[in-house]
Design an enzyme around this catalytic site. Structure first.
Site, mmCIF file in Angstrom:
data_model
loop_
_atom_site.group_PDB
_atom_site.id
_atom_site.type_symbol
_atom_site.label_atom_id
_atom_site.label_comp_id
_atom_site.label_asym_id
_atom_site.label_seq_id
_atom_site.Cartn_x
_atom_site.Cartn_y
_atom_site.Cartn_z
ATOM 1 C CG ASN A 43 -1.715 1.219 1.432
ATOM 2 O OD1 ASN A 43 -1.781 2.065 0.539
ATOM 3 N ND2 ASN A 43 -2.339 1.355 2.589
ATOM 4 C CE LYS A 72 0.025 3.102 4.869
ATOM 5 N NZ LYS A 72 0.173 3.157 6.316
ATOM 6 C CG HIS A 104 -5.617 1.897 5.480
ATOM 7 N ND1 HIS A 104 -5.147 2.801 6.400
ATOM 8 C CD2 HIS A 104 -4.615 1.009 5.268
ATOM 9 C CE1 HIS A 104 -3.901 2.470 6.719
ATOM 10 N NE2 HIS A 104 -3.552 1.388 6.048
ATOM 11 C CD GLU A 107 -2.592 5.383 6.961
ATOM 12 O OE1 GLU A 107 -2.605 5.407 5.724
ATOM 13 O OE2 GLU A 107 -1.654 4.882 7.627
ATOM 14 C CD GLU A 166 -3.115 -2.415 7.486
ATOM 15 O OE1 GLU A 166 -2.008 -2.652 6.998
ATOM 16 O OE2 GLU A 166 -3.747 -1.375 7.262
ATOM 17 N N GLY A 200 3.111 2.094 10.801
ATOM 18 C CA GLY A 200 4.117 3.148 10.669
ATOM 19 C C GLY A 200 4.889 3.440 11.942
ATOM 20 C CB SER A 209 5.665 -2.193 11.862
ATOM 21 O OG SER A 209 5.303 -0.871 12.219
HETATM 22 P P1 13P Z 1 3.404 0.234 7.577
HETATM 23 O O1 13P Z 1 3.832 -1.057 6.952
HETATM 24 O O2 13P Z 1 4.133 1.433 7.079
HETATM 25 O O3 13P Z 1 3.369 0.112 9.077
HETATM 26 O O4 13P Z 1 1.879 0.469 7.122
HETATM 27 C C1 13P Z 1 0.964 -0.556 7.236
HETATM 28 C C2 13P Z 1 -0.259 -0.176 6.506
HETATM 29 O O5 13P Z 1 -1.000 0.701 6.917
HETATM 30 C C3 13P Z 1 -0.552 -0.874 5.246
HETATM 31 O O6 13P Z 1 -1.844 -0.623 4.812
#
Ligand code: 13P
Length: 254
Positions: free
Chosen positions: A12, A14, A99, A101, A169, A175, A214
């Site tokens: 992803n 983002k 997601h 976010e 997640e 992150g 992560s």
């Molecule tokens: P990270 O791998 O950067 O922690 O992000 C995970 C994520 O949100 C994937 O959708």
């Protein structure tokens, strides 16, 4: 891993990636060789601006392409939004919905996520439905209750192992470099598997359950071998082909 389930690793991107990162997509396509593609499905979800060129780069390779979100409607007066039909028209095959976010930045509810998943199906896309608890909920021992409620309300009736993938997640692992312990991930994934089987029977047994938060080359081997972890949703480490491929390579030997 789960016996008889082909794993899937999705990157992803983002809100990252411009034309000068297309070389990474080309390298990913190259790395998704026939042997590796037999072992897992490799997906990259670049921003919508790069979708069409990404599918062109991935054509006839083992790399598949997905989007990061869609609107529930097929078309109409929704300035700035992108429909599942438009994503399918770019020849993408997957779409992430729900997601954390988006749930936070855009106040998306479980019912919004459910409508988006239905939109994915309508357009012939596989929905990657994300769920996850916050750190406060985790610390309070509420993770299972929160995840169960999200699963019930975000996953529409009619979900099958063909049209839907679930990504667990934990919000606090995204992150941050932090992950739950392998034991915790195993317990949560076993819980989610039970919930899916109770609700969907056979398709719930076969539905892919990804872990996200992560995941990187250094912890992939440990995380991806956990029971009922059928792949990963990778954020930061998916921006570089070398890192995403190194995560996928875990499956070459198994
Ligand atoms: P990270 O791998 O950067 O922690 O992000 C995970 C994520 O949100 C994937 O959708």
């Amino acid at each position: 891993m789960t016996p008889d389930i082909k794993p899937l690793v999705a990157g992803n991107w983002k809100m990252n990636g411009q034309r000068d990162q297309l070389d990474q997509l080309a390298l990913m396509s190259k790395g998704a060789d026939a042997e590796l593609s037999q072992k897992l499905d490799m997906v990259v979800c670049p921003p919508a601006t790069l979708l069409y060129v990404a599918t062109a780069l991935a054509e006839d390779t083992g790399l598949h392409v997905g989007a990061q979100d869609c609107h529930a409607n097929a078309s109409g007066a929704h300035t700035g939004d992108v429909s599942a039909e438009m994503i399918a028209d770019c020849l993408a095959e997957y779409c992430i919905v729900g997601h954390s976010e988006r749930r936070t930045d855009h106040n998306e509810s479980d019912s919004d996520v459910r409508s988006k998943a239905q939109a994915c199906w309508r357009a012939g896309l596989t929905a990657i439905i994300c769920i996850g608890e916050t750190e406060a909920q985790y610390d309070a021992g509420q993770a299972e209750a929160v995840l169960s409620a999200q699963l019930q309300a975000s996953v529409p009736e009619g979900a099958t192992d063909q049209n839907t993938i679930i990504a667990y997640e934990p919000v606090w692992a995204i992150g941050t470099g932090k992950t739950p312990s392998p034991e915790d991930i195993e317990a949560i994934h076993a819980f989610l598997r039970n919930e899916l089987v109770e609700r969907l029977q056979g398709p719930g047994e076969r539905m892919r359950l990804l872990y996200g938060g992560s995941v990187k080359p250094s912890n992939a081997a440990e995380l991806l071998m956990i029971n009922n972890v059928d792949g990963a949703l990778v954020g930061g480490a998916s921006l570089k082909a070398e890192d995403l491929l190194s995560i996928c390579e875990v499956y070459r030997k198994v």
